[in-house]
Design a protein around this motif. Structure first.
Motif, PDB file in Angstrom:
ATOM      1  N   LYS A   1      -7.550   7.443   3.700  1.00  0.00           N
ATOM      2  CA  LYS A   1      -8.510   6.787   2.814  1.00  0.00           C
ATOM      3  C   LYS A   1      -8.890   7.713   1.673  1.00  0.00           C
ATOM      4  O   LYS A   1      -9.182   8.880   1.894  1.00  0.00           O
TER       5      LYS A   1
ATOM      6  N   VAL B   1      -6.538  -2.068   3.423  1.00  0.00           N
ATOM      7  CA  VAL B   1      -7.587  -3.066   3.225  1.00  0.00           C
ATOM      8  C   VAL B   1      -6.996  -4.422   3.581  1.00  0.00           C
ATOM      9  O   VAL B   1      -6.088  -4.919   2.914  1.00  0.00           O
TER      10      VAL B   1
ATOM     11  N   HIS C   1      -4.516   4.081   6.122  1.00  0.00           N
ATOM     12  CA  HIS C   1      -5.649   3.271   5.678  1.00  0.00           C
ATOM     13  C   HIS C   1      -5.158   2.061   4.901  1.00  0.00           C
ATOM     14  O   HIS C   1      -4.320   2.176   4.007  1.00  0.00           O
TER      15      HIS C   1
ATOM     16  N   GLU D   1     -11.593  -3.153   6.332  1.00  0.00           N
ATOM     17  CA  GLU D   1     -10.779  -1.958   6.149  1.00  0.00           C
ATOM     18  C   GLU D   1     -10.534  -1.260   7.476  1.00  0.00           C
ATOM     19  O   GLU D   1     -11.410  -1.217   8.345  1.00  0.00           O
TER      20      GLU D   1
ATOM     21  N   ASP E   1      -8.336   2.261   9.392  1.00  0.00           N
ATOM     22  CA  ASP E   1      -7.669   3.548   9.203  1.00  0.00           C
ATOM     23  C   ASP E   1      -6.391   3.657  10.020  1.00  0.00           C
ATOM     24  O   ASP E   1      -5.704   4.686   9.973  1.00  0.00           O
TER      25      ASP E   1
ATOM     26  N   THR F   1       0.826  -1.205   0.000  1.00  0.00           N
ATOM     27  CA  THR F   1       0.000   0.000   0.000  1.00  0.00           C
ATOM     28  C   THR F   1       0.863   1.259   0.000  1.00  0.00           C
ATOM     29  O   THR F   1       0.553   2.244  -0.674  1.00  0.00           O
TER      30      THR F   1
END
Length: 454
Positions: free
Chosen positions: A453, A381, A379, A394, A396, A293
């Protein structure tokens, strides 16, 4: 005519030079991000599940494998610090880095070397390694560079193997098994398999950073009592009522964080195991997802996986130290004896004492380590459980995920609240102790980048 020939040869020379540069560029970029190590970790997780390693043992496998990959990173870049001399008993040594070495490959080789040495199903890991090596050779890594790089990785891996052979794991395999006590407040094996206590001597394993397994003792749990007016009875009653009145979201949370590699299914007279990821494996999956990410390169990925795995490893040592000191009875046993003999928890109770919650300790230690690397908010997933038939969730921040993992054990009927609250506190202390005492970067500071996000 001679001039035209000279021009032709000169153009041909430039074309060949261009092709040569292109080949070099392709080979240098054969590994840029952490995808190869993450793929190796995913395979290792599959093997850990296949071999049915306990959560503490799994944490050891992840940690030493990830450490091996990271140590090559430290050799490749002066911005990264070796952990030799920083971790307990991890002695410094020198490696031959002369000649042309492709460090991303050496790092991968070190990972495979150690991971394969720590499992039973070695062939599965070797097949995965060989496939990765064949793919990398197709990307143009010269044979001499390839062999020299793998050799360095194997040498670093051998050093890690020599290191882990002194952590008392081998000796602990011959220690006596846990003896069940007749004391009514102590842990008893639970249905359906009534398995014996897992790893009762795990506190004898050498930690990476903790001074000892008992360095951060948890606040003592509630005094055992069977009196309906007692605090202990009320805590058991809380578990009983919550499980009986679970919302669909609470059930989803419990199932998502179940992570019980010992789950046993019973159909008639047939009993068979359902293979699942361990709690540490789930958080190593989160570490990999977060690395992707954040768009980390292979060096950053190796740092993230190593730092997270060290936190988890020490967390299990400290947690198991408390489990087999307090040896507290599980809610399932207590409720069946004193509240409702037919009551069942939502999740299957794992085979070891209750206090403190392993999920709470390990999740919070991992969350602190990851927050130190990526900052907050971040954030992500979490698709770790998709391979096991569950949807994504999900979050944060890592701390938010750790809070959910901890409370999931109440929803599952696995723990009383003190094991969750005090376990979470213990995990945070372990994570912060790691952050304060181990440095992976030269002149490192707190992270400033965040991932909000979108």
């Amino acid at each position: 005519m001679k001039t035209l020939l000279q021009k032709f040869l000169f153009i041909a020379f430039l074309a060949n030079l261009g092709l040569g540069c292109q080949e070099k560029k392709d080979y240098q970029n054969a590994i840029t991000d952490g995808s190869y190590q993450i793929a190796a970790q995913d395979k290792l997780t599959t093997v850990i599940i296949n071999d049915i390693f306990s959560p503490p043992v799994a944490s050891r496998i992840y940690a030493y494998s990830s450490l091996a990959a990271y140590e090559v990173t430290a050799l490749s870049d002066p911005n990264y610090q070796t952990l030799m001399g920083q971790l307990n008993g991890f002695e410094k040594t020198e490696f031959d880095t002369s000649g042309q070495i492709y460090y991303p490959l050496a790092s991968l080789a070190a990972y495979y070397k150690v991971a394969t040495a720590l499992i039973f199903s070695e062939l599965l890991m070797k097949e995965h390694r060989d496939k990765a090596y064949a793919e990398l050779k197709e990307k143009g890594i010269p044979e001499e560079v390839f062999e020299r790089s793998v050799k360095l990785g194997d040498e670093v891996g051998a050093h890690i193997i020599a290191y882990y052979k002194k952590d008392n794991y081998h000796e602990s395999r011959s220690f006596e098994k846990y003896t069940v006590s007749n004391d009514p407040g102590t842990w008893q094996p639970t249905p359906p398999a009534y398995m014996e206590g897992i790893e009762p001597h795990w506190n004898k394993i050498r930690p990476f950073v903790l001074d000892s397994a008992s360095q951060f003792k948890a606040t003592p749990g509630t005094e055992f009592s069977t009196e309906p007016s007692s605090q202990f009875y009320k805590e058991a009653e809380e578990v009983f009522k919550i499980v009986n009145e679970l919302s669909e979201d609470q059930k989803d949370i419990a199932m998502f964080w179940d992570c019980n590699p010992y789950k046993v299914n019973v159909k008639g007279h047939v009993m068979f195991a359902e293979k699942k990821i361990t709690p540490g494996g789930h958080w190593m999956g989160i570490a990999a997802i977060s690395s992707k990410t954040a768009g980390q390169d292979w060096k950053g990925t190796s740092e993230t996986l190593a730092f997270t795995s060290i936190a988890i490893f020490d967390a299990f040592i400290a947690c198991w130290d408390e489990k087999y000191r307090s040896r507290l009875i599980r809610p399932e046993t207590y409720i069946n004896r004193y509240i409702d003999e037919d009551w069942l928890p939502l999740l299957q109770t794992p085979p070891f004492p209750e206090y403190t919650s392993g999920h709470s300790v390990a999740s919070n230690a991992a969350a602190e380590a990851l927050t130190s690397l990526f900052g907050e908010p971040f954030h992500f997933v979490d698709s770790t459980e998709v391979a096991y038939g569950l949807p994504v969730r999900e979050f944060d921040s890592f701390r938010q995920a750790a809070d959910e993992a901890a409370i999931s054990r109440l929803y599952g009927g696995i723990h009383y609240m003190p094991a969750i609250v005090n376990g979470s506190d213990k995990g945070k202390k372990i994570g912060n102790h790691l952050i304060e005492n181990v440095k992976t970067k030269t002149g490192s500071s707190a992270p400033v980048a965040t991932n909000s996000k979108k």
